[in-house]
Enzyme design. Structure first.
Site, PDB file in Angstrom:
ATOM      1  N   ASP A 176       0.852  -1.338  -0.104  1.00 13.38           N
ATOM      2  CA  ASP A 176      -0.052   0.147  -0.104  1.00 13.38           C
ATOM      3  C   ASP A 176       0.849   1.245   0.130  1.00 13.38           C
ATOM      4  OD1 ASP A 176       0.584  -0.893   2.668  1.00 13.38           O
ATOM      5  OD2 ASP A 176      -0.607   0.457   3.568  1.00 13.38           O
ATOM      6  N   GLU A 225      -0.676  -1.963   5.086  1.00 12.82           N
ATOM      7  CA  GLU A 225       0.482  -2.004   6.105  1.00 12.82           C
ATOM      8  C   GLU A 225       0.331  -0.530   7.033  1.00 12.82           C
ATOM      9  OE1 GLU A 225       3.087  -1.017   8.887  1.00 12.82           O
ATOM     10  OE2 GLU A 225       3.222  -0.161   7.068  1.00 12.82           O
TER      11      GLU A 225
END
Ligand code: NI
Length: 405
Positions: free
Chosen positions: A92, A150
């Site tokens: 991400d 994350e």
């Protein structure tokens, strides 16, 4: 399982691996830059997952998509039975507007790969590509875990709950973070706690507003909040064992709207970091005690919310030894292995390491000579892409060492 620590590759094997991986460097850069141009926030990594899946399909690697929304899990089976090693990569990006003026700049306004997760995906892809071509060189199975979110709200836990560590059961797990706090060419690894538990709190003080010239008719929420914020700073200095590390940061404070008005309410929040799990419930209790006590002394009320986000990242001794010994064959000199590398930053890799022994390590990626030394999460963050092939080499050699029955 860890008896494989005795594996010693020959010089020929080492140079063959290195040459082949170095040849992947241009492709690694293409993947990384492609991902960098299309950053996606946590649980929205649809294009990222698609790119990963397309590549894995092209190489004939068995995989599943849509795990915990956007996660991808791939397995590569070696030609002999053996242990199962997990390799985790987060996917991400962050809600940051990129300020770098580079050809591969983010094309999604307001979003940016400002932590290097684009590089993590490229490194894992390169590792998968290499291992799929060299199934004869390892025993057992390598399971690639491409994890969403994350940064927030955390994708590791939902991936674990989806069963990614089972069928086949993962015996150990490794992962890396490109790290601009370390120079290119270095590897940071340590056993035990490496990154901190990450917790956060929010607090609203409800006082009684009024005229700035008539404080006796009010309960000044700003005074109450200020006293609490000051008092919180004594937690680390007075309550925590001086030989342990902890941080209490108040990063947000909002109150008031005019110079001559006493604020009715004040809102503040912050983050807590520590390594030692003995403090797991301590900070929540202590902070609320302070908030309650000071509020009571002023006749104010409060709302208090506390969240335990991520536990500390704790590396297994044997797996850290394995990564360290692999690193010694990848870096140029022993001094390039940074032994006691620790940060109060947090990472949801911690959840994987609670489930299975493993090692998370830092791969140095800063190169000030090229202007590539901005910190993570900075709008000008970028890293030296030379680290990409080094990351693949670290992973491949960890696999060949761990899975060499
Ligand atoms: Ni990160």
């Amino acid at each position: 399982m860890i008896s494989t620590l005795t594996y010693t590759p020959t010089i020929d094997t080492l140079s063959r691996i290195r040459l082949e991986i170095r040849a992947l460097q241009p492709q690694l850069v293409v993947w990384r830059r492609g991902l960098h141009q299309k950053p996606e926030l946590g649980f929205s990594e649809h294009q990222t997952a698609k790119l990963i899946s397309q590549q894995l399909t092209k190489w004939g690697i068995e995989h599943q998509t849509g795990i915990a929304k956007t996660g991808v899990v791939a397995t590569i089976v070696g030609n002999r039975p053996g242990p199962v090693l997990g390799i985790r990569a987060d996917m991400d990006a962050l809600p940051i507007h990129e300020l770098n003026d580079v050809p591969y700049r983010s094309q999604h306004d307001g979003l940016m790969h400002a932590c290097g997760h684009d590089g993590h995906v490229a490194i894992a892809l390169g590792t998968a590509y290499y291992l799929a071509k060299h199934r004869d060189d390892f025993a057992g199975t390598v399971k690639f875990i491409f994890q969403p979110a994350e940064e927030q709200p955390g994708g590791a836990k939902p991936m674990i709950n989806s069963g990614v560590l089972h069928d086949p059961d993962v015996n150990a797990i490794i992962g890396l973070h490109l790290w601009n706090n370390l120079s290119l060419g270095t590897v940071g690894v340590r056993s035990g706690p490496m990154m901190a538990a990450t917790e956060l709190f929010q607090c609203t003080i409800q006082g009684k507003g009024g005229h700035g010239a008539m404080p006796h008719q009010t309960i000044d929420s700003i005074i109450v909040a200020a006293q609490i914020i000051n008092a919180l700073q004594a937690i680390v200095s007075r309550n925590i064992d001086p030989l342990k590390a902890a941080v209490v940061t108040v990063g947000k404070l909002n109150a008031g709207s005019a110079f001559n008005v006493i604020a009715d309410s004040a809102h503040f929040g912050g983050t807590i970091r520590y390594f030692d799990l003995a403090y797991k419930s301590f900070f929540k209790e202590r902070i609320e005690q302070i908030v309650a006590g000071i509020c009571q002394s002023h006749g104010a009320h409060y709302n208090f919310d506390y969240q335990h986000l991520y536990p500390p990242v704790v590396n297994d001794q044997a797996m850290a030894d394995l990564v360290r010994s692999v690193a010694s064959t990848v870096v140029e000199t022993p001094a390039d292995i940074v032994p006691e590398c620790q940060t109060m930053g947090g990472e949801d890799m911690a959840f994987f390491l609670q489930e299975t022994p493993g090692c998370y390590f830092f791969l140095g990626s800063a190169n000030p000579d090229k202007g590539l030394a901005f910190p993570h999460h900075h709008p000008r963050f970028d890293f030296d892409e030379t680290a990409l092939s080094m990351g693949v080499e670290m992973f491949v050699r960890c696999v060949e060492k761990f899975c060499s029955l």
